[in-house]
Motif scaffolding. Sequence first.
Motif, mmCIF file in Angstrom:
data_model
loop_
_atom_site.group_PDB
_atom_site.id
_atom_site.type_symbol
_atom_site.label_atom_id
_atom_site.label_comp_id
_atom_site.label_asym_id
_atom_site.label_seq_id
_atom_site.Cartn_x
_atom_site.Cartn_y
_atom_site.Cartn_z
ATOM 1 N N ASP A 105 38.234 14.359 28.587
ATOM 2 C CA ASP A 105 37.145 14.585 29.539
ATOM 3 C C ASP A 105 37.516 13.998 30.900
ATOM 4 O OD1 ASP A 105 34.484 15.389 30.293
ATOM 5 O OD2 ASP A 105 33.845 13.297 30.095
ATOM 6 N N PHE A 106 38.118 12.815 30.901
ATOM 7 C CA PHE A 106 38.539 12.168 32.144
ATOM 8 C C PHE A 106 39.563 13.033 32.873
ATOM 9 C CE2 PHE A 106 41.149 9.286 34.689
ATOM 10 C CZ PHE A 106 40.184 8.558 35.359
ATOM 11 N N THR A 107 40.535 13.531 32.133
ATOM 12 C CA THR A 107 41.565 14.382 32.737
ATOM 13 C C THR A 107 40.949 15.642 33.323
ATOM 14 O OG1 THR A 107 43.222 13.551 31.201
ATOM 15 C CG2 THR A 107 43.706 15.641 32.297
ATOM 16 N N GLU A 108 40.075 16.273 32.561
ATOM 17 C CA GLU A 108 39.475 17.534 32.999
ATOM 18 C C GLU A 108 38.548 17.364 34.200
ATOM 19 O OE1 GLU A 108 36.140 20.547 31.275
ATOM 20 O OE2 GLU A 108 37.631 19.807 29.854
ATOM 21 N N ARG A 109 37.666 16.358 34.152
ATOM 22 C CA ARG A 109 36.622 16.237 35.168
ATOM 23 C C ARG A 109 36.976 15.335 36.335
ATOM 24 N NH1 ARG A 109 31.240 15.370 31.701
ATOM 25 N NH2 ARG A 109 30.183 15.911 33.634
ATOM 26 N N VAL A 110 37.994 14.486 36.173
ATOM 27 C CA VAL A 110 38.366 13.566 37.254
ATOM 28 C C VAL A 110 39.731 13.932 37.837
ATOM 29 C CG1 VAL A 110 38.811 11.162 37.877
ATOM 30 C CG2 VAL A 110 36.962 11.703 36.283
ATOM 31 N N ILE A 111 40.758 13.886 37.013
ATOM 32 C CA ILE A 111 42.123 14.157 37.490
ATOM 33 C C ILE A 111 42.237 15.574 38.047
ATOM 34 C CG2 ILE A 111 44.567 14.270 36.829
ATOM 35 C CD1 ILE A 111 43.484 11.446 36.634
ATOM 36 N N ASN A 112 41.677 16.565 37.341
ATOM 37 C CA ASN A 112 41.805 17.965 37.753
ATOM 38 C C ASN A 112 40.696 18.439 38.678
ATOM 39 O OD1 ASN A 112 44.076 18.100 36.117
ATOM 40 N ND2 ASN A 112 42.937 18.889 34.372
ATOM 41 N N SER A 113 39.849 17.547 39.138
ATOM 42 C CA SER A 113 38.728 17.932 39.999
ATOM 43 C C SER A 113 39.211 18.372 41.376
ATOM 44 C CB SER A 113 37.762 16.759 40.151
ATOM 45 O OG SER A 113 36.739 17.085 41.055
ATOM 46 N N GLN A 114 38.569 19.408 41.889
ATOM 47 C CA GLN A 114 38.865 19.867 43.242
ATOM 48 C C GLN A 114 38.181 18.974 44.279
ATOM 49 O OE1 GLN A 114 41.031 22.393 43.798
ATOM 50 N NE2 GLN A 114 41.276 22.370 41.574
ATOM 51 N N LEU A 115 37.132 18.290 43.856
ATOM 52 C CA LEU A 115 36.386 17.385 44.733
ATOM 53 C C LEU A 115 36.960 15.978 44.664
ATOM 54 C CD1 LEU A 115 32.734 18.286 43.660
ATOM 55 C CD2 LEU A 115 33.908 19.042 45.727
ATOM 56 N N PRO A 116 36.732 15.185 45.699
ATOM 57 C CA PRO A 116 37.030 13.755 45.572
ATOM 58 C C PRO A 116 36.095 13.173 44.506
ATOM 59 C CG PRO A 116 36.549 14.326 47.862
ATOM 60 C CD PRO A 116 36.237 15.519 47.037
ATOM 61 N N VAL A 117 36.594 12.220 43.726
ATOM 62 C CA VAL A 117 35.797 11.621 42.649
ATOM 63 C C VAL A 117 35.826 10.105 42.783
ATOM 64 C CG1 VAL A 117 35.498 11.406 40.154
ATOM 65 C CG2 VAL A 117 36.412 13.522 41.106
ATOM 66 N N LEU A 118 34.636 9.501 42.746
ATOM 67 C CA LEU A 118 34.543 8.048 42.678
ATOM 68 C C LEU A 118 34.418 7.683 41.212
ATOM 69 C CD1 LEU A 118 31.995 7.135 45.482
ATOM 70 C CD2 LEU A 118 34.462 6.994 45.535
ATOM 71 N N ILE A 119 35.248 6.772 40.755
ATOM 72 C CA ILE A 119 35.218 6.326 39.367
ATOM 73 C C ILE A 119 34.642 4.921 39.351
ATOM 74 C CG2 ILE A 119 36.520 6.028 37.245
ATOM 75 C CD1 ILE A 119 38.799 7.594 38.863
ATOM 76 N N ASP A 120 33.495 4.786 38.715
ATOM 77 C CA ASP A 120 32.810 3.500 38.608
ATOM 78 C C ASP A 120 33.152 2.885 37.260
ATOM 79 O OD1 ASP A 120 31.075 1.342 38.682
ATOM 80 O OD2 ASP A 120 29.278 2.546 38.299
ATOM 81 N N PHE A 121 34.084 1.936 37.260
ATOM 82 C CA PHE A 121 34.420 1.198 36.041
ATOM 83 C C PHE A 121 33.395 0.068 35.914
ATOM 84 C CE2 PHE A 121 38.465 3.228 36.942
ATOM 85 C CZ PHE A 121 38.898 3.593 35.677
ATOM 86 N N HIS A 122 32.612 0.088 34.844
ATOM 87 C CA HIS A 122 31.527 -0.864 34.667
ATOM 88 C C HIS A 122 31.422 -1.290 33.202
ATOM 89 C CE1 HIS A 122 29.760 2.906 33.324
ATOM 90 N NE2 HIS A 122 28.918 2.181 32.632
ATOM 91 N N ALA A 123 30.488 -2.198 32.941
ATOM 92 C CA ALA A 123 30.194 -2.635 31.573
ATOM 93 C C ALA A 123 28.689 -2.856 31.461
ATOM 94 C CB ALA A 123 30.941 -3.924 31.252
ATOM 95 N N GLN A 124 28.158 -2.653 30.268
ATOM 96 C CA GLN A 124 26.721 -2.814 30.038
ATOM 97 C C GLN A 124 26.266 -4.259 30.276
ATOM 98 O OE1 GLN A 124 24.456 -0.398 29.363
ATOM 99 N NE2 GLN A 124 26.126 1.043 29.684
#
Length: 169
Positions: free
Chosen positions: A71-90
């Motif tokens: 899912d990360f590869t498909e929606r983030v790496i291969n995205s045509q848009l810039p993507v902000l990745i929020d690494f977080h924890a509960q």
Amino acid sequence: MAHRLLLRRIWTLSAKEIGCLPASFPAISSSSSFSTSLHPSSASASFLFPSHNLPRTSRRQVSFNVQDNEDFTERVINSQLPVLIDFHAQWCGPCKILGPRLEKAVAKQKGRVAMAKVDIDDHTDLAIEYGVSAVPTVIAMKGGDIIDQFSGIREDDELDSFVSKIMGK
């Protein structure tokens, strides 16, 4: 209680199932403890659930939760848009503050930037791969390449300028 369960079940029916219900769907008894603004005698499946009148609009979500590496590869790496990745924890207090602020800054861009949320406890491999040593960490990617990043909490104006800056790169 039974009325609530029945309503919950009806509410979750798909449009296909709703189309199979008779037009004279039994109404909720006015003696039930569940209150409704509908007059019981006028309630019918077609009135409560007008599936043929529902708008068919595609609404782009501001953010999404990463499900797995694929899912990360498909929606983030291969995205045509810039993507902000929020690494977080509960368990992370600052993450709970930064997340909504970041979503607000992304929403201002009206679909020109996406936001992926990665829980480091669920996706430790992604956190290690991207060198996340503290949360919250935000990484901006475009075309599969990291273009900027920061760790820690930021004010709204700083987040707006960060998002605007990655839009221009």
